[in-house]
Design a protein around this motif. Structure first.
Motif, PDB file in Angstrom:
ATOM      1  N   ASN A   1      -5.528  -7.415   1.010  1.00 17.59           N
ATOM      2  CA  ASN A   1      -5.433  -6.101   1.653  1.00 17.59           C
ATOM      3  C   ASN A   1      -3.996  -5.642   1.450  1.00 17.59           C
ATOM      4  O   ASN A   1      -3.080  -6.234   2.023  1.00 17.59           O
TER       5      ASN A   1
ATOM      6  N   CYS B   1      -2.306  -3.363   2.604  1.00 14.54           N
ATOM      7  CA  CYS B   1      -1.578  -2.950   3.809  1.00 14.54           C
ATOM      8  C   CYS B   1      -0.987  -4.155   4.516  1.00 14.54           C
ATOM      9  O   CYS B   1      -0.119  -3.997   5.364  1.00 14.54           O
TER      10      CYS B   1
ATOM     11  N   GLU C   1      -5.719   4.161   2.844  1.00 11.76           N
ATOM     12  CA  GLU C   1      -5.399   3.557   4.129  1.00 11.76           C
ATOM     13  C   GLU C   1      -6.476   3.943   5.134  1.00 11.76           C
ATOM     14  O   GLU C   1      -6.646   5.113   5.451  1.00 11.76           O
ATOM     15  N   GLY C   2      -7.208   2.956   5.620  1.00 14.36           N
ATOM     16  CA  GLY C   2      -8.217   3.246   6.630  1.00 14.36           C
ATOM     17  C   GLY C   2      -7.823   2.721   7.999  1.00 14.36           C
ATOM     18  O   GLY C   2      -8.259   3.238   9.015  1.00 14.36           O
ATOM     19  N   CYS C   3      -7.003   1.647   8.019  1.00 13.37           N
ATOM     20  CA  CYS C   3      -6.686   1.040   9.307  1.00 13.37           C
ATOM     21  C   CYS C   3      -5.261   0.545   9.365  1.00 13.37           C
ATOM     22  O   CYS C   3      -4.690   0.416  10.428  1.00 13.37           O
TER      23      CYS C   3
ATOM     24  N   GLY D   1     -10.473  -2.836   4.389  1.00 16.05           N
ATOM     25  CA  GLY D   1     -10.594  -3.116   2.959  1.00 16.05           C
ATOM     26  C   GLY D   1     -10.402  -1.920   2.045  1.00 16.05           C
ATOM     27  O   GLY D   1     -10.487  -2.066   0.822  1.00 16.05           O
ATOM     28  N   ALA D   2     -10.126  -0.742   2.601  1.00  6.60           N
ATOM     29  CA  ALA D   2      -9.976   0.445   1.749  1.00  6.60           C
ATOM     30  C   ALA D   2      -8.759   0.335   0.848  1.00  6.60           C
ATOM     31  O   ALA D   2      -8.663   1.017  -0.166  1.00  6.60           O
TER      32      ALA D   2
ATOM     33  N   LEU E   1       0.836  -1.209   0.000  1.00 10.91           N
ATOM     34  CA  LEU E   1       0.000   0.000   0.000  1.00 10.91           C
ATOM     35  C   LEU E   1       0.872   1.262   0.000  1.00 10.91           C
ATOM     36  O   LEU E   1       0.643   2.199  -0.768  1.00 10.91           O
TER      37      LEU E   1
HETATM   38  S1  FES Z   1      -5.973  -0.092   5.244  1.00 10.80           S
HETATM   39 FE1  FES Z   1      -7.654  -1.057   6.181  1.00 10.80          FE
HETATM   40  S2  FES Z   1      -7.464  -3.038   5.367  1.00 10.80           S
HETATM   41 FE2  FES Z   1      -5.711  -2.100   4.640  1.00 10.80          FE
END
Ligand code: FES
Ligand SMILES: Cc1cc2nc3c(=O)[nH]c(=O)nc-3n(C[C@H](O)[C@H](O)[C@H](O)COP(=O)(O)OP(=O)(O)OC[C@H]3O[C@@H](n4cnc5c(N)ncnc54)[C@H](O)[C@@H]3O)c2cc1C
Ligand code: FES
Lengths: 290, 156, 758
Positions: free
Chosen positions: B61, B63, B41-43, B49-50, B27
């Motif tokens: 994923n 990330c 990037e959400g988490c 899943g972003a 990512l």
């Molecule tokens: S940024 Fe949330 S799953 Fe990868």
């Protein structure tokens, strides 16, 4: 996340050499869904990441109705449940493989990683235990085999010694009139860590009225996934009935020694162990009858 | 810092070379080095899943993948799924159904849904919901997203 | 054409920014790349309450790749001063100390230093090398504990304000206020049924998927530019100017696309730190939060304790109600208890009311607005008590609500009198809905099912300030610049109102959200004001354009402007049928008669976004053995005034409902004894996924808001208000057990059922 080096050995022997050379300062990468997150959150530190996905044995996936199932330690979940024959033969294992993370996680997460990560709540471990799984380990002294129920020794700890790693998992072919089932309890319907997880496998008599044998394992209620031998043995030779199943559920509950944490209190976990064990044994019986 | 590694990969059908540290996630590489900021990037730990992309035909994923692992792989990102002039049916349906509000989750949902339709062109609502459970959306309540995906099915 | 006689309003065009967003091309805050960019991150407190004795940054500064480190000592120290940030009034000294702790840390996750380095990993390594010496202090995280005498005190200099007067008492209670109307004691004496109950709710987060970000460039001339994701660029400009003590003219905010806010992206967190780091390094600095930083270091909405008492006569009339509301403010004063108090009994016409509100500091992050802030906590209490009263009286809970519903002329306990509202209409629509009329089938799997309803109210803020600047292209299309950031399709809803006014298609308008140097002051996108307030400005802009085009036509046709009509999108001269042209036709010639046609409008309408009312119906299935609640069917009914783009109105309703469901069933900040949040990740915070929900059915009621030319009411917030109460009522219907503590998570439900034999 601290810096590390990265290596991609292509043989078991090469991997053993790398891991032996670095000892505790190296770690194995399969799907990375535990490892990468742990390194990023500084819960773990390493000098060398050894990616084992280029080693043929770690990617093997084979099933034979006579000899059973072999799953390379790095095979991701989706390949396992994506194989129709395997999915049909081991539905209890599929229950777990289908619920590890979301679809994206299942594209990478392996059963080997789930086992080696040795989380008490690892979802695939109870079904691997009840299916009498065996782990093949390679190391400086050659290979050895360990039953899955003996593999985890403490949260995050396993029988693996420095320089050793998991090559594959082996499961005997399913017997006639047998069925296995895994279910976990989580507050949501996906994307969660088990509050309690229970796996059961049963073999029924030819007329399906009684248990020939049974194995029950419970996750997230002890420092390691727990094989509750006595709960399965209590079913052997008994009629298939609410009462016998309840007794096994009580034994599983009594064996559980959970902690209280933000995922649930010890009391709630014990209660759930008995509820889930009952439901899971019923599910396994149902499958054995199908 | 450790030594950077040379990685050769294919992104959206184009051969791409890059250098990265082993600790850089796919990512990060996509976003910071390769100007593919469609993946979000959400988490950063596999739970939203972003950042989803398709890697060798499989949804992942990004990330939770190291950039170095992309060596020799084929990667499809949201940028490769369709363009303004040539929207993928999913993109068209997301627009028609108003299946996005803030839109931060949208690339991840479209990539995930594409992976689903590639594998199962005619999913049921349950199958759609199950497949997309690893994609979080906080704005829409999912209703319109699920409808958009159902409407983009072959048989729809 | 939509059913209400409008051409554009009520239709469902594809939003203008949609293609960019479905193709991944839209640029969100964290997507920006600049030459020479450095990456920053924040060092945070591991303690919920501690005195900072010393911060040693030398090891971090010496770390290879590190370019600068900043602490609160790099911020100007400012005196107490209150500022209105759009959804809340804040004290700027507190705001500054929240950005970088000065003297004390007040919650785990409180920022203490910032680092800029050549990449994020190096910055994160450096954070570990900053040595902070703390004197750990006792902490308090629960609202009732914090109110007790002898509780650890967060602010040694904070005296409680009570009923508008500052007292001598130093306590964690920042403020106690009271609203009173009539004589509650008399009202309860008249009542045949009186119910009094206590409720608790936990801290919850907005949970937007995009984490906070800010990229700052402080150039050689002392001009500061910030690229960020925010609900209000001008609010960020004001905060930056105040916190950094610099003139607003030196600050430019460029709002990039924003990945959700729900009230949480108004206060600044990273922006001042990035600015200081940029000033020190001479480079642009980008900062983004990780997800755990968002949970621990930004403003969630408060946990609360409520005691509500309501009474009704045997013929079903509410006679009196009282509420005791204690809300956690977090580390600094300013919980939404005031807003909660304004909403708590508002769906009802009750003659005798008393509300006591307490704003209480605790060692948790400073709370912030979250979708109808304060109202959901309040409705959880009121709506379950109303359910209990209806049951006692043996009347249908929706009939009871209709009978006691607020209407035009009803006075709220906090003062205002309702204008034309759609409270009763909304409840009636729920009552008559197919869902409510249907019968609930029994569960086939041993689980139990039930149905619940609840209502909710949110003010919708006053229109506020909005500016719009337009220029007409020769082809008749219009470039429309606005200052309202678009979080969920407001570009479309505003452009549609302009298009409607001047007889164009929505697609003829090209809306752009621009920076603070390029448009007049515009208040935040929040308080459900944007489609109302900036839409109001769009309508006024349309009017201005029509006037200007008449002038141009008058020159082109050589006829008096006041003899030119504009109807159905066509300009025409009254006395000569030949002299006529559509807006587009006139646009192609207008430039010849006086140069390009432009218009700039700014508005600050008197009226409000119109009170928003909602009533929800939910069917649940409860697994008694595990305590898990599944949602079988959900219908949300809401008065939207006029639905500009119905799909986005539905979307707001559905999104709000699902946030409310999350709040009701699983979401909460779980604290351990050390005052640390133990579930600061999406994995453990447990927001609803696709698999946890059915489709969310919507029924839009349209009772036009008289304060808006098209009747728009704000729609964004109220849908989060009813769900927790509706779920509690449904769980009761299924099990016979009432839950009065949020979240109604499986362990809680299972325990309550076991204890109550439900
Ligand atoms: S940024 Fe949330 S799953 Fe990868
Ligand atoms: C969002 C998300 C959701 C998740 N949900 C679940 C869930 O529902 N249930 C669940 O059980 N888990 C879950 N997990 C955890 C994780 O996905 C699983 O444990 C997964 O099976 C790990 O497999 P992997 O191949 O990714 O392992 P890796 O991350 O590659 O490795 C895991 C650990 O095992 C070691 N290891 C891996 N392979 C070997 C080997 N061959 N020999 C020796 N050591 C080895 C690694 O060094 C590491 O310590 C989730 C993770 C994420 C990020
Ligand atoms: S549209 Fe905002 S998170 Fe999905």
């Amino acid at each position: 996340m601290h810096a590390f080096d990265y290596a991609t050995p292509e043989s078991v022997a090469d991997a053993v050499v790398m891991l032996s050379d670095h000892g505790k300062n190296a770690c194995v990468l399969a799907g990375g869904t535990d490892l990468i997150v742990q390194l990023r959150e500084n819960r773990r530190r390493t000098d060398l990441v050894v990616d084992v996905k280029k080693i043929a044995e770690l990617n093997a996936l084979s099933y034979d109705a006579a000899t059973g199932l072999t799953i390379g330690a790095a095979v991701p979940c989706y390949r396992i449940y994506g194989d129709a024959e395997i999915a049909a033969a081991y539905p209890g294992l599929m229950d777990a493989a289908r619920l590890v993370g979301g679809t994206g996680i299942q594209g990478r997460a392996s059963l080997g990683g789930n086992l080696c990560n040795a989380s008490p709540a690892g979802d695939t471990i109870p079904p691997m235990i009840v299916l009498s799984g065996e782990a093949e380990i390679a190391g400086p002294n050659g290979t050895r085999k360990v039953a899955v129920e003996d593999f985890c020794t403490a949260p995050g700890r396993t029988v693996l010694e420095d320089g050793e790693f998991l090559v594959s998992l082996h499961f005997p072919a399913p017997l006639a009139n047998s069925g296995a089932f895994y279910r976990r309890f989580i507050p949501r319907n996906e994307m969660d860590i088990a509050v309690v997880g229970v796996g059961a496998s049963v073999v029924l008599s030819g007329d399906r009225s009684s248990f020939v044998s049974a194995r029950i394992a419970v996750g997230a209620v002890a420092p390691t996934p727990l094989f509750v031998r006595e709960a399965g043995e209590a079913l052997a030779g008994q009629p298939v009935s609410d009462e016998t199943i309840r007794r096994a559920a009580d034994l599983a509950r009594d064996a559980a020694r959970p902690i209280s944490d933000m995922r649930g209190t010890a009391e709630y976990r014990k209660h759930l162990t008995s509820v889930l064990t009952r439901r899971v044994v019923e599910g396994a019986v149902q499958r054995a009858k199908e | 810092m450790s030594k950077k590694v040379h990685v050769q990969t294919t992104i959206n059908g184009e051969a791409v070379d890059f250098l990265c540290e082993p600790r850089n996630s796919l990512l990060e590489v996509l976003r910071d080095d390769l100007d593919h900021t469609g993946a979000k990037e959400g988490c950063n730990n596999g739970n939203c899943g972003a950042c989803n992309v398709i890697m060798d035909g499989r949804l992942v994923n990004s990330c939770c993948v190291l950039g170095v692992e992309a060596d020799g792989c084929e990667i499809t990102t949201i940028e490769g799924i369709g363009s303004a002039a040539n929207l993928h049916p999913l993109q068209q349906k997301f627009l028609e159904h108003a299946a996005l509000q803030c839109g931060i989750c949208t690339p991840g949902f479209i990539v995930s849904a594409k992976a689903l339709l590639d594998e199962n062109p005619n999913p049921t609502e349950d199958e759609v919901r199950y497949w997309l459970a690893g994609n979080l959306c906080r704005c829409t309540g999912y209703d319109k997203i699920v409808r958009a995906v159902l409407d983009a099915r072959n048989g729809a | 054409m939509s059913q209400n006689g409008h051409k554009v309003i009520g239709t469902r065009p594809i939003r203008h920014d949609g293609v960019d967003k479905v193709t991944g091309r839209a640029i969100y805050g964290a997507d920006i790349q600049l030459t020479g960019l450095l990456h920053g991150t924040v060092k945070r407190s591991p303690h919920p309450h501690a005195r900072i004795k010393n911060i040693d940054t030398s090891r971090a500064e010496a770390h290879p790749g590190v370019r600068a480190v900043v602490t609160a000592h790099d911020l100007p120290q400012i005196a107490d001063k209150l500022a209105d940030l759009g959804e809340a009034i804040v004290n700027l000294r507190d705001a500054s100390n929240n950005v970088l702790a000065y003297g004390k840390v007040l919650y785990k996750g409180h920022a203490v230093a910032g680092v800029a380095a050549i990449n994020l990993h190096v910055a994160q390594e450096a954070v570990e090398l900053i040595d902070v010496e703390y004197e750990v202090l006792p902490h308090v995280t629960g609202v009732l504990e914090a109110m007790e005498d002898g509780a650890p005190i967060l602010h040694e200099d904070m005296k409680t304000t009570s009923m508008g007067e500052e007292t001598d008492k130093v306590s964690n209670i920042a403020n106690h206020f009271q609203h009173k109307m009539g004589e509650p004691d008399d009202g309860f004496a008249e009542a045949d049924v009186v119910i009094e109950r206590e409720f608790t709710t936990q801290t919850v987060h907005q949970g937007y998927i995009e984490t906070h970000n800010a990229t700052a460039l402080w150039n050689e001339e002392g001009q500061l530019t910030i690229w960020t994701s925010t609900q209000g660029a001008f609010s960020v400009r004001d905060q930056m100017a105040e916190i950094l003590q610099m003139p607003v003219s030196k600050v430019k905010i460029v709002p990039l696309e924003i990945g959700g806010g729900f009230g949480g992206k108004i206060s600044v967190y990273l922006d001042p730190v990035a600015a200081l780091l940029s000033k020190k390094t001479g480079h642009p600095v980008k900062m983004t939060m990780t997800r755990d930083e968002v949970f621990e270091g930004t403003g969630p909405t408060p946990g609360s304790y409520l005691k509500v008492k309501m009474g009704a006569t045997s013929d079903g009339r509410l006679t009196a109600a009282t509420a005791y509301m204690a809300y956690e403010a977090g580390a600094y004063p300013g919980s939404p208890v005031g807003a909660g108090a304004g909403c708590i009994f508002t769906p009802y016409d009750i003659p005798n009311v008393q509300i006591d509100g307490y704003d209480v500091c605790v060692n948790k992050p400073k709370t912030n607005a979250y979708r109808a802030p304060g109202a959901t906590n309040a409705a959880y209490a009121t709506e379950t008590v109303v359910d209990e009263i209806s049951e006692k009286l043996g009347v249908d809970p929706l009939e009871f609500r209709v009978k006691n519903g607020a209407k035009e002329g009803t006075r709220r306990a906090d003062g205002p009198v309702h204008p034309r509202i759609g409270c009763i209409e909304t409840t009636e629509a729920a009552l008559n809905s197919e869902h409510y009329r249907s019968s609930l089938a029994k569960s086939a799997n041993g689980k139990v099912r039930g149905r619940g309803v609840a209502s909710g109210y949110w003010f919708n803020f006053n229109g506020g300030r909005s500016a719009i600047s337009v220029s007409i292209n020769p082809d008749g299309t219009i470039n429309m610049l606005e200052g309202s950031t678009d979080i969920g399709g407001s570009r479309a809803s505003i452009a549609m109102q302009l298009a409607e006014t001047i007889g164009l298609e929505a697609t003829d308008i090209k809306p752009y959200v621009v920076d603070t140097d390029s448009i007049g002051y515009t208040d935040v996108t929040g308080g459900s004001r944007t489609t109302f307030g900036t839409g109001y400005a769009a309508h006024a802009t349309g009017q201005a354009l029509i006037r200007e085009m008449k002038e141009r036509a008058s020159k082109l046709w050589d006829v008096p402007a006041d003899a030119i009509d504009f109807e159905d999108g066509v300009f025409s001269y009254r006395d000569d049928a030949e002299k006529r042209g559509s807006f587009k036709e006139m646009a192609s010639q207008a430039g010849d008669a006086g140069g390009p046609v432009v218009a700039q409008v700014s508005t600050n309408p008197d009226g409000s976004g119109g009170g928003a009312f909602a009533t929800h119906v939910v069917d649940v299935e409860v697994d008694r053995e595990t305590g898990k609640v599944d949602i079988l069917r959900y219908t949300a009914v809401q008065d939207a005034g006029t639905a500009i783009h119905p799909s986005y109105v539905e979307g707001q309703m559905q999104g709000g409902v699902v946030q409310g469901i999350g709040w009701g069933l699983n979401e909460e900040y779980i604290y351990n004894d050390d005052g640390s949040m133990t579930n600061a990740s999406f994995l453990d915070y447990r927001m609803p996924t696709t698999l946890d929900l059915p489709m969310i059915e919507t029924i839009i009621v349209e009772v036009p808001n008289e304060s808006h030319p098209y009747g728009v009411r704000g729609v964004g917030e109220v849908p989060i208000v009813p769900p927790p109460a509706a779920l509690a009522n449904a769980i009761y219907d299924a099990t016979g057990v009432r839950l009065r503590d949020l979240p109604m998570s499986p362990p809680r439900v299972q325990k309550a059922l076991a204890e109550n034999g439900g």
